[in-house]
Design a protein around this motif. Structure first.
Motif, PDB file in Angstrom:
ATOM      1  N   GLU A 252       0.811  -1.208   0.000  1.00  0.00           N
ATOM      2  CA  GLU A 252       0.000   0.000   0.000  1.00  0.00           C
ATOM      3  C   GLU A 252       0.850   1.266   0.000  1.00  0.00           C
ATOM      4  OE1 GLU A 252      -3.996  -1.551   2.259  1.00  0.00           O
ATOM      5  OE2 GLU A 252      -2.195  -1.202   3.449  1.00  0.00           O
ATOM      6  N   HIS A 253       2.164   1.113   0.135  1.00  0.00           N
ATOM      7  CA  HIS A 253       3.068   2.257   0.061  1.00  0.00           C
ATOM      8  C   HIS A 253       3.649   2.389  -1.341  1.00  0.00           C
ATOM      9  CE1 HIS A 253       3.584   1.978   4.667  1.00  0.00           C
ATOM     10  NE2 HIS A 253       2.631   2.809   4.352  1.00  0.00           N
ATOM     11  N   THR A 254       2.948   1.870  -2.315  1.00  0.00           N
ATOM     12  CA  THR A 254       3.355   1.969  -3.714  1.00  0.00           C
ATOM     13  C   THR A 254       2.251   2.695  -4.468  1.00  0.00           C
ATOM     14  OG1 THR A 254       2.337  -0.150  -4.269  1.00  0.00           O
ATOM     15  CG2 THR A 254       4.639  -0.205  -3.537  1.00  0.00           C
ATOM     16  N   PHE A 255       2.131   2.382  -5.724  1.00  0.00           N
ATOM     17  CA  PHE A 255       1.080   2.973  -6.549  1.00  0.00           C
ATOM     18  C   PHE A 255      -0.293   2.709  -5.960  1.00  0.00           C
ATOM     19  CE2 PHE A 255      -2.046   2.563  -9.970  1.00  0.00           C
ATOM     20  CZ  PHE A 255      -2.027   3.865 -10.427  1.00  0.00           C
ATOM     21  N   GLN A 256      -0.457   1.572  -5.299  1.00  0.00           N
ATOM     22  CA  GLN A 256      -1.756   1.217  -4.727  1.00  0.00           C
ATOM     23  C   GLN A 256      -2.230   2.275  -3.726  1.00  0.00           C
ATOM     24  OE1 GLN A 256      -1.835  -2.579  -2.762  1.00  0.00           O
ATOM     25  NE2 GLN A 256      -3.994  -2.439  -2.263  1.00  0.00           N
ATOM     26  N   GLY A 257      -1.339   2.772  -2.878  1.00  0.00           N
ATOM     27  CA  GLY A 257      -1.711   3.806  -1.914  1.00  0.00           C
ATOM     28  C   GLY A 257      -2.142   5.093  -2.585  1.00  0.00           C
ATOM     29  N   VAL A 258      -1.390   5.492  -3.602  1.00  0.00           N
ATOM     30  CA  VAL A 258      -1.743   6.701  -4.356  1.00  0.00           C
ATOM     31  C   VAL A 258      -3.114   6.511  -5.007  1.00  0.00           C
ATOM     32  CG1 VAL A 258      -1.095   8.216  -6.273  1.00  0.00           C
ATOM     33  CG2 VAL A 258       0.676   7.285  -4.761  1.00  0.00           C
ATOM     34  N   ALA A 259      -3.326   5.330  -5.600  1.00  0.00           N
ATOM     35  CA  ALA A 259      -4.605   5.036  -6.262  1.00  0.00           C
ATOM     36  C   ALA A 259      -5.760   5.029  -5.260  1.00  0.00           C
ATOM     37  CB  ALA A 259      -4.528   3.700  -6.995  1.00  0.00           C
ATOM     38  N   ILE A 260      -5.530   4.515  -4.066  1.00  0.00           N
ATOM     39  CA  ILE A 260      -6.582   4.500  -3.042  1.00  0.00           C
ATOM     40  C   ILE A 260      -6.982   5.921  -2.667  1.00  0.00           C
ATOM     41  CG2 ILE A 260      -7.032   3.982  -0.597  1.00  0.00           C
ATOM     42  CD1 ILE A 260      -5.404   1.359  -1.035  1.00  0.00           C
ATOM     43  N   VAL A 261      -5.996   6.786  -2.437  1.00  0.00           N
ATOM     44  CA  VAL A 261      -6.291   8.170  -2.053  1.00  0.00           C
ATOM     45  C   VAL A 261      -6.996   8.905  -3.198  1.00  0.00           C
ATOM     46  CG1 VAL A 261      -5.237  10.412  -1.501  1.00  0.00           C
ATOM     47  CG2 VAL A 261      -4.521   8.348  -0.293  1.00  0.00           C
ATOM     48  N   LEU A 262      -6.471   8.793  -4.416  1.00  0.00           N
ATOM     49  CA  LEU A 262      -7.085   9.485  -5.544  1.00  0.00           C
ATOM     50  C   LEU A 262      -8.462   8.918  -5.876  1.00  0.00           C
ATOM     51  CD1 LEU A 262      -3.998  10.051  -7.873  1.00  0.00           C
ATOM     52  CD2 LEU A 262      -5.139  11.695  -6.348  1.00  0.00           C
ATOM     53  N   GLY A 263      -8.600   7.597  -5.783  1.00  0.00           N
ATOM     54  CA  GLY A 263      -9.903   6.971  -6.027  1.00  0.00           C
ATOM     55  C   GLY A 263     -10.934   7.384  -4.990  1.00  0.00           C
ATOM     56  N   THR A 264     -10.493   7.466  -3.747  1.00  0.00           N
ATOM     57  CA  THR A 264     -11.396   7.924  -2.679  1.00  0.00           C
ATOM     58  C   THR A 264     -11.855   9.350  -2.958  1.00  0.00           C
ATOM     59  OG1 THR A 264     -10.353   6.489  -1.033  1.00  0.00           O
ATOM     60  CG2 THR A 264     -11.573   8.389  -0.195  1.00  0.00           C
ATOM     61  N   ALA A 265     -10.919  10.204  -3.338  1.00  0.00           N
ATOM     62  CA  ALA A 265     -11.271  11.607  -3.602  1.00  0.00           C
ATOM     63  C   ALA A 265     -12.202  11.733  -4.797  1.00  0.00           C
ATOM     64  CB  ALA A 265     -10.004  12.422  -3.841  1.00  0.00           C
TER      65      ALA A 265
ATOM     66  N   VAL B 152      -4.901  16.140  -2.689  1.00  0.00           N
ATOM     67  CA  VAL B 152      -3.734  16.575  -3.463  1.00  0.00           C
ATOM     68  C   VAL B 152      -2.425  16.333  -2.724  1.00  0.00           C
ATOM     69  CG1 VAL B 152      -2.586  18.557  -4.533  1.00  0.00           C
ATOM     70  CG2 VAL B 152      -5.049  18.233  -4.821  1.00  0.00           C
ATOM     71  N   LEU B 153      -2.236  16.954  -1.571  1.00  0.00           N
ATOM     72  CA  LEU B 153      -0.965  16.820  -0.862  1.00  0.00           C
ATOM     73  C   LEU B 153      -0.715  15.392  -0.382  1.00  0.00           C
ATOM     74  CD1 LEU B 153       1.576  18.302  -0.170  1.00  0.00           C
ATOM     75  CD2 LEU B 153       0.488  19.127   1.921  1.00  0.00           C
ATOM     76  N   PRO B 154      -1.719  14.701   0.195  1.00  0.00           N
ATOM     77  CA  PRO B 154      -1.468  13.299   0.572  1.00  0.00           C
ATOM     78  C   PRO B 154      -1.053  12.428  -0.617  1.00  0.00           C
ATOM     79  CG  PRO B 154      -3.412  14.079   1.695  1.00  0.00           C
ATOM     80  CD  PRO B 154      -3.018  15.154   0.710  1.00  0.00           C
ATOM     81  N   ALA B 155      -1.695  12.602  -1.763  1.00  0.00           N
ATOM     82  CA  ALA B 155      -1.329  11.802  -2.936  1.00  0.00           C
ATOM     83  C   ALA B 155       0.085  12.121  -3.392  1.00  0.00           C
ATOM     84  CB  ALA B 155      -2.326  12.034  -4.070  1.00  0.00           C
ATOM     85  N   VAL B 156       0.459  13.394  -3.369  1.00  0.00           N
ATOM     86  CA  VAL B 156       1.822  13.792  -3.748  1.00  0.00           C
ATOM     87  C   VAL B 156       2.837  13.166  -2.791  1.00  0.00           C
ATOM     88  CG1 VAL B 156       3.411  15.764  -3.883  1.00  0.00           C
ATOM     89  CG2 VAL B 156       1.166  15.887  -4.981  1.00  0.00           C
ATOM     90  N   LEU B 157       2.554  13.231  -1.495  1.00  0.00           N
ATOM     91  CA  LEU B 157       3.479  12.660  -0.508  1.00  0.00           C
ATOM     92  C   LEU B 157       3.611  11.149  -0.668  1.00  0.00           C
ATOM     93  CD1 LEU B 157       2.372  14.832   2.513  1.00  0.00           C
ATOM     94  CD2 LEU B 157       4.657  14.818   1.476  1.00  0.00           C
ATOM     95  N   LEU B 158       2.509  10.472  -0.913  1.00  0.00           N
ATOM     96  CA  LEU B 158       2.576   9.024  -1.149  1.00  0.00           C
ATOM     97  C   LEU B 158       3.348   8.714  -2.428  1.00  0.00           C
ATOM     98  CD1 LEU B 158      -1.046   7.914  -0.139  1.00  0.00           C
ATOM     99  CD2 LEU B 158       1.060   7.608   1.180  1.00  0.00           C
ATOM    100  N   ALA B 159       3.148   9.533  -3.459  1.00  0.00           N
ATOM    101  CA  ALA B 159       3.865   9.326  -4.721  1.00  0.00           C
ATOM    102  C   ALA B 159       5.368   9.551  -4.535  1.00  0.00           C
ATOM    103  CB  ALA B 159       3.311  10.256  -5.800  1.00  0.00           C
ATOM    104  N   ILE B 160       5.738  10.533  -3.724  1.00  0.00           N
ATOM    105  CA  ILE B 160       7.162  10.769  -3.450  1.00  0.00           C
ATOM    106  C   ILE B 160       7.762   9.558  -2.737  1.00  0.00           C
ATOM    107  CG2 ILE B 160       8.755  12.170  -2.063  1.00  0.00           C
ATOM    108  CD1 ILE B 160       6.953  14.598  -2.739  1.00  0.00           C
ATOM    109  N   GLY B 161       7.004   8.985  -1.799  1.00  0.00           N
ATOM    110  CA  GLY B 161       7.452   7.761  -1.125  1.00  0.00           C
ATOM    111  C   GLY B 161       7.556   6.598  -2.087  1.00  0.00           C
ATOM    112  N   TRP B 162       6.585   6.472  -2.964  1.00  0.00           N
ATOM    113  CA  TRP B 162       6.571   5.402  -3.962  1.00  0.00           C
ATOM    114  C   TRP B 162       7.783   5.539  -4.888  1.00  0.00           C
ATOM    115  CZ3 TRP B 162       3.423   6.016  -8.943  1.00  0.00           C
ATOM    116  CH2 TRP B 162       3.540   4.877  -9.748  1.00  0.00           C
ATOM    117  N   ALA B 163       8.157   6.775  -5.214  1.00  0.00           N
ATOM    118  CA  ALA B 163       9.292   7.023  -6.101  1.00  0.00           C
ATOM    119  C   ALA B 163      10.635   6.809  -5.400  1.00  0.00           C
ATOM    120  CB  ALA B 163       9.221   8.445  -6.655  1.00  0.00           C
TER     121      ALA B 163
END
Length: 180
Positions: free
Chosen positions: A51-64, A107-118
């Protein structure tokens, strides 16, 4: 004439020339609170490395995105019931605008998760910082309400924000206690 420092510090943050109508302000604050709560709820259960990969970003963006659509739809139905008239295109677009705060919560949570994923930040740290940003947004609810009403912040606004931050922090602390 340039405004003085006191005027700048005591007017509503990012003030408007005139406050929103009570109906628009209510719709926007509803979207703001709803979006922040649901993004925090989406973040809290993320505990596995997957969940600390693309999946986490997708969960946050999908929820929004799904919450944005649901909120705009619900507000449109509510407005139709209130007025007894089918909404015109302009009114539907206004409902979409009033639901935008749901999207801004992600926005900011997804960016932060994406930075972690990267790999530019430890993914677990990115998630915790994302949770803290949402808690800060929840804490700022009193300021947002005042801004939408065209009011200046008061000591009560600040104290209410501290209480909201403490409640949101307790939710995250409980998550950490139960899942880590």
């Amino acid at each position: 004439m340039a405004p003085n420092l006191r005027d700048l510090l005591h007017r509503p943050l990012l003030s408007r020339s005139s406050p929103l109508s009570p109906g628009n302000a209510a719709s926007r604050i509803s979207a703001y609170v709803y979006g922040n709560v649901l993004i925090l709820v989406a973040l809290i259960p993320m505990t596995s490395p997957d969940e600390h990969t693309f999946q986490g970003v997708a969960i946050v963006l999908g929820t929004a995105l799904s919450t944005f659509v649901a909120h705009a739809f619900a507000e449109g139905v509510g407005e139709t019931v209130r007025t007894g008239v089918k909404l015109a295109r302009v009114a539907r677009i206004e409902q979409l605008r009033d639901s935008v705060p749901v999207l801004s919560a992600a926005v900011l949570p997804a960016v932060l998760l994406a930075i972690g994923w990267a790999g530019l930040l430890d993914p677990g740290v990115g998630q915790i910082v994302a949770e803290i940003t949402v808690i800060a947004r929840i804490a700022s609810t009193n300021f947002v309400v005042g801004r939408l009403r065209g009011e200046k912040p008061t000591r009560g606004t600040f104290l209410g924000s501290i209480v909201l931050a403490l409640v949101a922090t307790a939710v995250v602390a409980l998550k950490l206690l139960l899942t880590h």
